[in-house]
Write an enzyme that holds these catalytic residues in place. Sequence first.
Site, PDB file in Angstrom:
ATOM      1  N   GLU A 120       0.860  -1.193   0.000  1.00  0.00           N
ATOM      2  CA  GLU A 120       0.000   0.000   0.000  1.00  0.00           C
ATOM      3  C   GLU A 120       0.888   1.232   0.000  1.00  0.00           C
ATOM      4  OE1 GLU A 120      -4.202  -0.170   1.730  1.00  0.00           O
ATOM      5  OE2 GLU A 120      -3.064  -1.372   3.131  1.00  0.00           O
ATOM      6  N   HIS A 248      -9.564   9.327   1.925  1.00  0.00           N
ATOM      7  CA  HIS A 248      -9.079   8.237   1.078  1.00  0.00           C
ATOM      8  C   HIS A 248      -9.235   8.682  -0.369  1.00  0.00           C
ATOM      9  CE1 HIS A 248      -8.552   4.315  -0.727  1.00  0.00           C
ATOM     10  NE2 HIS A 248      -8.187   3.842   0.454  1.00  0.00           N
ATOM     11  N   ARG A 294      -1.267   9.074   0.857  1.00  0.00           N
ATOM     12  CA  ARG A 294      -2.632   9.231   0.340  1.00  0.00           C
ATOM     13  C   ARG A 294      -3.154  10.658   0.397  1.00  0.00           C
ATOM     14  NH1 ARG A 294      -6.012   5.315   4.349  1.00  0.00           N
ATOM     15  NH2 ARG A 294      -5.048   3.748   3.044  1.00  0.00           N
ATOM     16  N   HIS A 355     -12.151   9.431   5.466  1.00  0.00           N
ATOM     17  CA  HIS A 355     -11.834   8.021   5.709  1.00  0.00           C
ATOM     18  C   HIS A 355     -11.434   7.739   7.149  1.00  0.00           C
ATOM     19  CE1 HIS A 355     -10.577   4.020   4.603  1.00  0.00           C
ATOM     20  NE2 HIS A 355      -9.312   4.247   4.919  1.00  0.00           N
ATOM     21  N   ARG A 390      -2.139   9.088   8.608  1.00  0.00           N
ATOM     22  CA  ARG A 390      -1.993   7.678   8.974  1.00  0.00           C
ATOM     23  C   ARG A 390      -1.444   6.849   7.819  1.00  0.00           C
ATOM     24  NH1 ARG A 390      -5.402   3.122   8.430  1.00  0.00           N
ATOM     25  NH2 ARG A 390      -6.621   4.501   7.090  1.00  0.00           N
TER      26      ARG A 390
END
Length: 524
Positions: A120, A248, A294, A355, A390
């Site tokens: 990821e 997100h 992200r 998110h 995060r």
Amino acid sequence: MFNIDFIETEVLIIGCGIAGASTAMEAAKSGLKVTVVTKYSKLEESNTYYAQGGIVSLGKGDRPELLKKDILETGDKINNPEAVEILAKEGKKCVEEILIKELKIPFTRTSPDSLDYAQEAAHSRRRILHVKDTTGKTIEEKFIAKLKSFSNVTILSDFTVVDLLTTPHHSKNPSSFYQKPRCIGAYVLNNQTRKVLKVFSAYTVLATGGCGAVYLYTSNPRGAIGDGYAMAYQAGARIVNMEYIQFHPTSLFHRDADSFLISETVRGEGARLKTKEGFTFMENYNQKREMAPRDEVTRAIYEEMTNSSSNYVMLDLASYTKIDIKKRFPNIYQTCLKYGIDITRESIPVVPAAHYCCGGILVDTWGRTTLNNLYAVGEVACTGVHGANRLASTSLLEGLVWGVRAAKDIASIFSPKKNYRVSDIHDWYYPNKEEEIDPALINQDWLSIRNTMWNYTGIIRTNKRLERARADLDYMQHRIDRFYKEARMDSKVVGLKHGIQVAMLINHAARNNLISRGAHYIKP
Ligand code: SIN
């Protein structure tokens, strides 16, 4: 049981995702009497249930220091290093002992002896364990089944927690004012009878998850309105870092699809973002392209959407991967197909969505909040692991590690001694003339909150937008408070009161931080 107006327990756990469930399981193993409350009638409903990507562990040749470095870099180094160290060091052991050995989670494997590690964004290596693309669902179902096997665990589903019970605040006894404030349980609404029960507990643990649903677009279930933040704030616990709301980059854009996430592991398997016209664009923003952190991917998409006045961009997996898409992403494949999109052949229309809340109720390394006898675990807590942003797939692990820690701490200090009498605590106050709620009013209030948050306290913030949001939210809060005092008790009214409080907390934190960092971006 429900003609009585109070019950007593040793540990009250509010919320039943991975954090609440792991706290409950560990506390139950130490012999404590545990009561778990969830506002949903389906026990599994939680943010955990919808987690697709997976849970971070340590991949081949990986080390805790490498994971720690990635977490700190993503968090823009305002993380709590002690908390990051705990997660990186204790995480793998928790996964192995609890998830693999005890709950027997069938993580995807490349061979009978080797686990499959997914990639990821912002991870320097492949280290995400997953059960295809339904990791959270599988973990949650196993946890619930396990909890049901303990005779010392009571689960109250379809009960909404209205407020935390604290002394001296809810005490009729004037001498209680000389004692330190502490949490002694909660007022809990039975959603069926609409009566409020007092649940007294030696220790209370908030595990209510996040607050994505105060935004118009979210990957969270609609119930994720941040009850825990609101109640902890009302009770006087310290809340921090609420401006760091992570968006997100990719949720499915479709008229009928509410909050469906397209996991970052899809980009991890090579998918590229494109404009509606079919041009890739991430190379213009970051050399890591689709694997950039992200928040950067989200802002790039937002910019592309704004520049082309479009409501979405495209995510193309089919043209860039050799994997068996149906086998690796069965849930995403099936869900998209339901909406007429065959991801093995075509691109997926996607839009960013609220998110994850990186801030929350400030806790120490054992999950203790600043209010005595109140703990918080999982997304609702701020351990400092995430800093300003995060790292993907760390949230299930944080919930698990802190759930276990909080339960161990409670078990080690537990004493049944009370410093209040049950008869000294106020009953719930019902207004003389209870007004039935008009759903149109509730719906409109939620629409206003969600639009205000999305447009004025969202992905790209400006001082003007934040100020406008403050004024609008302030007015709404005033109106909702008045309504709440007169309305017949109902979970929807409670949710609205909590939701507006959370929106105010996020907006307040954003207005007071002029520095763009991680998930908080203020355009000058
Ligand atoms: C995802 O699968 O993209 C979500 C993972 C996460 O947010 O941790």
